[in-house]
Design a protein around this motif. Sequence first.
Motif, PDB file in Angstrom:
ATOM      1  N   LEU A   1       0.827  -1.206   0.000  1.00 60.84           N
ATOM      2  CA  LEU A   1       0.000   0.000   0.000  1.00 60.84           C
ATOM      3  C   LEU A   1       0.861   1.257   0.000  1.00 60.84           C
ATOM      4  CD1 LEU A   1      -2.826  -0.997   2.497  1.00 60.84           C
ATOM      5  CD2 LEU A   1      -3.073  -0.539   0.065  1.00 60.84           C
TER       6      LEU A   1
ATOM      7  N   VAL B   1       2.492   1.729  -3.482  1.00 56.28           N
ATOM      8  CA  VAL B   1       1.468   2.167  -4.445  1.00 56.28           C
ATOM      9  C   VAL B   1       1.059   3.615  -4.162  1.00 56.28           C
ATOM     10  CG1 VAL B   1      -0.926   1.832  -5.155  1.00 56.28           C
ATOM     11  CG2 VAL B   1       0.580  -0.138  -4.924  1.00 56.28           C
ATOM     12  N   GLY B   2       0.797   3.910  -2.878  1.00 52.85           N
ATOM     13  CA  GLY B   2       0.361   5.253  -2.509  1.00 52.85           C
ATOM     14  C   GLY B   2       1.418   6.301  -2.821  1.00 52.85           C
TER      15      GLY B   2
ATOM     16  N   TRP C   1       1.640   6.733  -6.676  1.00 54.90           N
ATOM     17  CA  TRP C   1       0.400   7.369  -7.131  1.00 54.90           C
ATOM     18  C   TRP C   1       0.378   8.845  -6.703  1.00 54.90           C
ATOM     19  CZ3 TRP C   1      -5.076   4.917  -5.919  1.00 54.90           C
ATOM     20  CH2 TRP C   1      -6.039   5.555  -6.704  1.00 54.90           C
TER      21      TRP C   1
ATOM     22  N   TYR D   1       0.791  13.657   1.389  1.00 58.08           N
ATOM     23  CA  TYR D   1       0.743  12.194   1.351  1.00 58.08           C
ATOM     24  C   TYR D   1       1.621  11.543   2.416  1.00 58.08           C
ATOM     25  CZ  TYR D   1      -1.830  12.969  -2.906  1.00 58.08           C
ATOM     26  OH  TYR D   1      -2.781  13.397  -3.792  1.00 58.08           O
TER      27      TYR D   1
ATOM     28  N   LEU E   1      -7.800   9.714  -3.184  1.00 63.06           N
ATOM     29  CA  LEU E   1      -7.645   8.253  -3.268  1.00 63.06           C
ATOM     30  C   LEU E   1      -6.221   7.802  -2.927  1.00 63.06           C
ATOM     31  CD1 LEU E   1      -9.917   7.063  -6.202  1.00 63.06           C
ATOM     32  CD2 LEU E   1      -9.998   6.363  -3.803  1.00 63.06           C
ATOM     33  N   PRO E   2      -5.186   8.406  -3.544  1.00 59.58           N
ATOM     34  CA  PRO E   2      -3.838   8.010  -3.133  1.00 59.58           C
ATOM     35  C   PRO E   2      -3.576   8.275  -1.653  1.00 59.58           C
ATOM     36  CG  PRO E   2      -3.776   9.835  -4.712  1.00 59.58           C
ATOM     37  CD  PRO E   2      -5.162   9.345  -4.674  1.00 59.58           C
TER      38      PRO E   2
ATOM     39  N   VAL F   1      -4.984   5.439   0.269  1.00 54.02           N
ATOM     40  CA  VAL F   1      -4.087   4.280   0.172  1.00 54.02           C
ATOM     41  C   VAL F   1      -2.920   4.439   1.148  1.00 54.02           C
ATOM     42  CG1 VAL F   1      -2.506   3.063  -1.358  1.00 54.02           C
ATOM     43  CG2 VAL F   1      -4.739   3.774  -2.200  1.00 54.02           C
TER      44      VAL F   1
ATOM     45  N   LEU G   1      -4.121   3.909   4.760  1.00 55.60           N
ATOM     46  CA  LEU G   1      -4.295   2.477   5.044  1.00 55.60           C
ATOM     47  C   LEU G   1      -2.939   1.800   5.190  1.00 55.60           C
ATOM     48  CD1 LEU G   1      -7.264   1.553   2.679  1.00 55.60           C
ATOM     49  CD2 LEU G   1      -7.290   1.876   5.148  1.00 55.60           C
ATOM     50  N   GLY G   2      -1.994   2.166   4.318  1.00 50.40           N
ATOM     51  CA  GLY G   2      -0.651   1.590   4.399  1.00 50.40           C
ATOM     52  C   GLY G   2       0.005   1.891   5.728  1.00 50.40           C
TER      53      GLY G   2
END
Lengths: 246, 167
Positions: free
Chosen positions: A32, A35-36, A39, A58, A203-204, A207, A210-211
């Motif tokens: 996650l 990806v995050g 992204w 982020y 959305l990113p 992610v 959550l990560g």
Amino acid sequence: MWAYLHKLASPQGFYALSVRLSPWCWGLALTLMVVGTIWGLGFAPADYQQGNSFRIIYVHVPAALLAQSIYVTMAVAGLVFLVWRIKLADMAATAMAPLGAAMTFLALFSGAVWGVPTWGTWWQWDARLTSMLLLLFLYFGVLALRGALGGRQSAARAASVLTLVGVINIPIIQYSVEWWYTLHQPATFSVTSRPAMPSDMWLPLLVMVLGFYCLFLAVTLTRTRHEILRREASRRWVRALTGEGS
Amino acid sequence: MRRQRRQRLQVILAMLVLAAIAAGLMLYALRSNINLFFSPMQVVAGEAPMDRPIRAGGLVAKDSVKRDPQSLAVRFAVTDHVESIQVRYRGILPDLFREGQGVVVLGELQPEGWVRADEVLARHDENYMPPEVADALKEAGYAPEDYRDRADQSPPPAGTQPDAGVE
């Protein structure tokens, strides 16, 4: 149900669960976060006012969220330890404190780096920033208390009490931007209304959040396991596990 | 054993409630010090001290920014839509500084009611959006701050043709 909980609350039962779960948590956290990061840094659109410096969000938001969540979790563990005398709760609280301190530092540091291009300053004694700094000192206090009091029972009790009293700071951090005039802007996300940013931006971020939470879970499971081994080293099941004197 | 646990729980909860009350009273007593800045209303009402530097915060009033072409000197008004105060500043402004933007200025309040600023900080709001969305909103005649309200009613106007003629 109760029998299952009892088994989980025993160091041995938790150890078995941790061995089974933690690889999944580590894998999920890593996936996650990778990806995050890609992204968020590579594909999410830039902000209309702040340009690319907005991408610090982020890291900043997940770190700040985690810093507070870990503290609340530690406080709950402290309460469980003080009232029910469950040793495992204190072991878990011990295991997650350094990660909480690290996340608080990360939130403060990324906020300072972000503050220079947007606000024109890296530090102001505003209510949000100051209460977050207080959180960092609370973490340091809990860590130092455990380090200074060698005796496990007294150290655990003192650290639990300090954590519990300090939990009052959490709503202060949360509502500081609404109660007082601050440099920090109010929250972008709330449970009740839509986020104040479009979905290709949040959305990113979701992610990443959550990560970070998976990382929290993974670190806690792994470090609690180590703590169990350290504290229960003389128990028969641990010695059987390590192949000593069996 | 059960009673013992209940007692411990009660003691801890009582301790927490007392500590929370103490913290609440302290913050209430210090509330004017915790606020980072004075609003123009407070400054005009005379709540801000004259003898030491203060911070004043609000929005940069529309059409109030006047730059000296020869130097870095700039004048602008900070407003909360009720009152406004004049600010004079000499130096580099933050990138986000513009009319309508939230700012916090640090400086001395002059007897005539204006502020000689030593530092100007930009605030930003909680809204983030890509430049295209901001442009589309602007074309449709909405301020970026309306984004959340608009989003609640209809999908964001990104990519769609905004209604013409509102501006």
